[in-house]
Motif scaffolding. Structure first.
Motif, PDB file in Angstrom:
ATOM      1  N   LEU A  26       0.826  -1.212   0.000  1.00  0.00           N
ATOM      2  CA  LEU A  26       0.000   0.000   0.000  1.00  0.00           C
ATOM      3  C   LEU A  26       0.863   1.267   0.000  1.00  0.00           C
ATOM      4  CD1 LEU A  26      -2.699  -0.995   2.656  1.00  0.00           C
ATOM      5  CD2 LEU A  26      -2.949  -0.965   0.158  1.00  0.00           C
ATOM      6  N   MET A  27       2.146   1.124   0.333  1.00  0.00           N
ATOM      7  CA  MET A  27       3.029   2.288   0.390  1.00  0.00           C
ATOM      8  C   MET A  27       3.305   2.794  -1.025  1.00  0.00           C
ATOM      9  SD  MET A  27       6.718   2.737   2.264  1.00  0.00           S
ATOM     10  CE  MET A  27       7.692   1.867   1.062  1.00  0.00           C
ATOM     11  N   PRO A  28       3.098   4.085  -1.262  1.00  0.00           N
ATOM     12  CA  PRO A  28       3.375   4.639  -2.589  1.00  0.00           C
ATOM     13  C   PRO A  28       4.816   4.355  -3.019  1.00  0.00           C
ATOM     14  CG  PRO A  28       2.213   6.249  -1.252  1.00  0.00           C
ATOM     15  CD  PRO A  28       2.585   5.105  -0.338  1.00  0.00           C
ATOM     16  N   GLY A  29       4.971   3.912  -4.249  1.00  0.00           N
ATOM     17  CA  GLY A  29       6.287   3.676  -4.816  1.00  0.00           C
ATOM     18  C   GLY A  29       6.814   2.266  -4.670  1.00  0.00           C
ATOM     19  N   VAL A  30       6.159   1.403  -3.886  1.00  0.00           N
ATOM     20  CA  VAL A  30       6.646   0.029  -3.744  1.00  0.00           C
ATOM     21  C   VAL A  30       6.254  -0.752  -4.996  1.00  0.00           C
ATOM     22  CG1 VAL A  30       6.456  -2.129  -2.443  1.00  0.00           C
ATOM     23  CG2 VAL A  30       6.580   0.049  -1.234  1.00  0.00           C
ATOM     24  N   LEU A  76      11.639  -0.304  -4.866  1.00  0.00           N
ATOM     25  CA  LEU A  76      10.765   0.846  -5.040  1.00  0.00           C
ATOM     26  C   LEU A  76      10.960   1.472  -6.415  1.00  0.00           C
ATOM     27  CD1 LEU A  76      11.160   0.426  -1.898  1.00  0.00           C
ATOM     28  CD2 LEU A  76      10.532   2.796  -1.681  1.00  0.00           C
ATOM     29  N   ALA A  77       9.998   2.274  -6.804  1.00  0.00           N
ATOM     30  CA  ALA A  77      10.077   2.994  -8.074  1.00  0.00           C
ATOM     31  C   ALA A  77      11.216   4.006  -8.015  1.00  0.00           C
ATOM     32  CB  ALA A  77       8.751   3.712  -8.347  1.00  0.00           C
ATOM     33  N   THR A  78      11.756   4.308  -9.168  1.00  0.00           N
ATOM     34  CA  THR A  78      12.829   5.292  -9.266  1.00  0.00           C
ATOM     35  C   THR A  78      12.308   6.672  -8.894  1.00  0.00           C
ATOM     36  OG1 THR A  78      13.940   4.021 -10.973  1.00  0.00           O
ATOM     37  CG2 THR A  78      14.497   6.359 -10.832  1.00  0.00           C
ATOM     38  N   LEU A  79      13.072   7.357  -8.039  1.00  0.00           N
ATOM     39  CA  LEU A  79      12.774   8.739  -7.656  1.00  0.00           C
ATOM     40  C   LEU A  79      13.738   9.643  -8.398  1.00  0.00           C
ATOM     41  CD1 LEU A  79      12.608   8.155  -3.803  1.00  0.00           C
ATOM     42  CD2 LEU A  79      10.671   8.400  -5.348  1.00  0.00           C
ATOM     43  N   SER A  80      13.237  10.755  -8.914  1.00  0.00           N
ATOM     44  CA  SER A  80      14.105  11.685  -9.636  1.00  0.00           C
ATOM     45  C   SER A  80      13.602  13.101  -9.442  1.00  0.00           C
ATOM     46  CB  SER A  80      14.131  11.340 -11.125  1.00  0.00           C
ATOM     47  OG  SER A  80      14.952  12.244 -11.814  1.00  0.00           O
ATOM     48  N   ASN A  81      14.555  14.016  -9.271  1.00  0.00           N
ATOM     49  CA  ASN A  81      14.192  15.434  -9.189  1.00  0.00           C
ATOM     50  C   ASN A  81      14.894  16.236 -10.277  1.00  0.00           C
ATOM     51  OD1 ASN A  81      16.822  15.672  -8.333  1.00  0.00           O
ATOM     52  ND2 ASN A  81      16.352  16.760  -6.447  1.00  0.00           N
ATOM     53  N   ALA A 120      14.356  15.283  -0.554  1.00  0.00           N
ATOM     54  CA  ALA A 120      14.194  13.971   0.078  1.00  0.00           C
ATOM     55  C   ALA A 120      13.208  14.044   1.241  1.00  0.00           C
ATOM     56  CB  ALA A 120      15.549  13.446   0.547  1.00  0.00           C
ATOM     57  N   ARG A 121      13.302  15.095   2.044  1.00  0.00           N
ATOM     58  CA  ARG A 121      12.362  15.254   3.169  1.00  0.00           C
ATOM     59  C   ARG A 121      10.928  15.412   2.660  1.00  0.00           C
ATOM     60  NH1 ARG A 121      16.777  18.158   5.279  1.00  0.00           N
ATOM     61  NH2 ARG A 121      15.921  20.134   4.579  1.00  0.00           N
ATOM     62  N   GLN A 122      10.762  16.199   1.593  1.00  0.00           N
ATOM     63  CA  GLN A 122       9.431  16.389   1.019  1.00  0.00           C
ATOM     64  C   GLN A 122       8.890  15.059   0.483  1.00  0.00           C
ATOM     65  OE1 GLN A 122       9.325  18.791  -2.530  1.00  0.00           O
ATOM     66  NE2 GLN A 122       7.160  19.235  -2.283  1.00  0.00           N
ATOM     67  N   GLN A 123       9.724  14.306  -0.216  1.00  0.00           N
ATOM     68  CA  GLN A 123       9.312  12.997  -0.733  1.00  0.00           C
ATOM     69  C   GLN A 123       8.938  12.059   0.412  1.00  0.00           C
ATOM     70  OE1 GLN A 123       8.675  13.487  -4.162  1.00  0.00           O
ATOM     71  NE2 GLN A 123       9.380  11.397  -4.222  1.00  0.00           N
ATOM     72  N   SER A 124       9.736  12.062   1.481  1.00  0.00           N
ATOM     73  CA  SER A 124       9.467  11.209   2.632  1.00  0.00           C
ATOM     74  C   SER A 124       8.118  11.551   3.260  1.00  0.00           C
ATOM     75  CB  SER A 124      10.596  11.356   3.657  1.00  0.00           C
ATOM     76  OG  SER A 124      10.390  10.501   4.750  1.00  0.00           O
ATOM     77  N   ASP A 125       7.849  12.840   3.426  1.00  0.00           N
ATOM     78  CA  ASP A 125       6.554  13.270   3.973  1.00  0.00           C
ATOM     79  C   ASP A 125       5.404  12.835   3.071  1.00  0.00           C
ATOM     80  OD1 ASP A 125       7.737  14.436   6.190  1.00  0.00           O
ATOM     81  OD2 ASP A 125       7.642  16.479   5.390  1.00  0.00           O
ATOM     82  N   GLN A 126       5.558  12.997   1.758  1.00  0.00           N
ATOM     83  CA  GLN A 126       4.496  12.623   0.823  1.00  0.00           C
ATOM     84  C   GLN A 126       4.235  11.122   0.840  1.00  0.00           C
ATOM     85  OE1 GLN A 126       5.905  14.287  -2.880  1.00  0.00           O
ATOM     86  NE2 GLN A 126       5.050  16.307  -2.432  1.00  0.00           N
ATOM     87  N   VAL A 127       5.299  10.334   0.888  1.00  0.00           N
ATOM     88  CA  VAL A 127       5.136   8.881   0.936  1.00  0.00           C
ATOM     89  C   VAL A 127       4.456   8.477   2.241  1.00  0.00           C
ATOM     90  CG1 VAL A 127       6.390   6.687   1.122  1.00  0.00           C
ATOM     91  CG2 VAL A 127       6.990   8.333  -0.666  1.00  0.00           C
ATOM     92  N   THR A 128       4.889   9.042   3.356  1.00  0.00           N
ATOM     93  CA  THR A 128       4.296   8.700   4.652  1.00  0.00           C
ATOM     94  C   THR A 128       2.822   9.073   4.692  1.00  0.00           C
ATOM     95  OG1 THR A 128       6.442   8.981   5.724  1.00  0.00           O
ATOM     96  CG2 THR A 128       4.512   8.996   7.154  1.00  0.00           C
ATOM     97  N   GLU A 129       2.481  10.260   4.210  1.00  0.00           N
ATOM     98  CA  GLU A 129       1.076  10.687   4.175  1.00  0.00           C
ATOM     99  C   GLU A 129       0.248   9.792   3.259  1.00  0.00           C
ATOM    100  OE1 GLU A 129       1.521  14.798   3.094  1.00  0.00           O
ATOM    101  OE2 GLU A 129       2.269  15.329   5.095  1.00  0.00           O
ATOM    102  N   GLY A 130       0.786   9.445   2.100  1.00  0.00           N
ATOM    103  CA  GLY A 130       0.076   8.554   1.181  1.00  0.00           C
ATOM    104  C   GLY A 130      -0.106   7.163   1.759  1.00  0.00           C
ATOM    105  N   PHE A 131       0.918   6.679   2.457  1.00  0.00           N
ATOM    106  CA  PHE A 131       0.861   5.368   3.086  1.00  0.00           C
ATOM    107  C   PHE A 131      -0.216   5.350   4.168  1.00  0.00           C
ATOM    108  CE2 PHE A 131       3.783   1.986   5.238  1.00  0.00           C
ATOM    109  CZ  PHE A 131       2.996   0.960   4.750  1.00  0.00           C
ATOM    110  N   LEU A 132      -0.232   6.371   5.021  1.00  0.00           N
ATOM    111  CA  LEU A 132      -1.267   6.459   6.060  1.00  0.00           C
ATOM    112  C   LEU A 132      -2.664   6.497   5.451  1.00  0.00           C
ATOM    113  CD1 LEU A 132       0.001   8.987   8.745  1.00  0.00           C
ATOM    114  CD2 LEU A 132      -0.688   6.618   9.121  1.00  0.00           C
ATOM    115  N   ALA A 133      -2.841   7.279   4.410  1.00  0.00           N
ATOM    116  CA  ALA A 133      -4.157   7.390   3.760  1.00  0.00           C
ATOM    117  C   ALA A 133      -4.596   6.044   3.190  1.00  0.00           C
ATOM    118  CB  ALA A 133      -4.115   8.453   2.671  1.00  0.00           C
TER     119      ALA A 133
END
Length: 154
Positions: A34-38, A53-58, A132-145
């Motif tokens: 359920l975690m985004p990106g897995v 996990l899916a590739t992250l890129s900025n 990275a911090r922003q991505q971590s927050d977004q993944v955590t919020e998406g995972f909780l949802a």
């Protein structure tokens, strides 16, 4: 190679009894997917799971996290994980569940920190870590949802 560090702590109220929330959390593969990106999650036995996990890129940095994690589910109200072995990504954290504010509800919190080994010059680290911090927050919020939705829908 530098280690990009991030951390996130987020919580939410789930309209379900603690046992229902914990049942999903203790099913590490079902919950982990359920975690985004897995992209894949394999149970290797003995509490060890292999994540890809899916590739992250900025634009400046591209990274495909691949890691193994050991879960400790001995205390269902506090499920923890830590990295196993040497990989390009490491994650530590825990799920915490307590009784919610209303009858039959649960407060679920995810507290996590991670390190990603990325091939960039150390001088760009201050520019990359906020992403990275922003991505971590977004993944955590998406995972909780996603956890909340799965448990509340049954």
């Amino acid at each position: 190679m530098v280690a990009i560090r991030s951390a996130s702590t987020r919580g939410t109220e789930v309209r379900a009894a603690p046992d229902a929330v914990r049942r999903l959390l203790l099913d590490v593969v079902t919950c982990g997917l359920l975690m985004p990106g897995v992209e894949s999650l394999i149970d290797e036995g003995d509490g060890i799971y292999h994540y890809r996990l899916a590739t992250l890129s900025n634009g400046a940095v591209s990274h495909t996290p691949d890691h193994r994690t050991r879960f400790d589910t001995g205390d269902p109200g506090r499920i923890t994980w830590e990295p196993v072995g040497s990989h390009n990504f490491r994650s530590w954290g825990e799920f915490r569940t307590t009784s919610g504010t209303s009858s039959g509800s649960t407060y679920l919190e995810i507290d996590t920190r991670s390190e990603a080994d990325v091939d960039v010059a150390a001088v760009v680290l201050p520019l990359v870590e906020p992403f990275a911090r922003q991505q971590s927050d977004q993944v955590t919020e998406g995972f909780l949802a996603a956890i909340k939705q799965r448990v509340e829908e049954g």
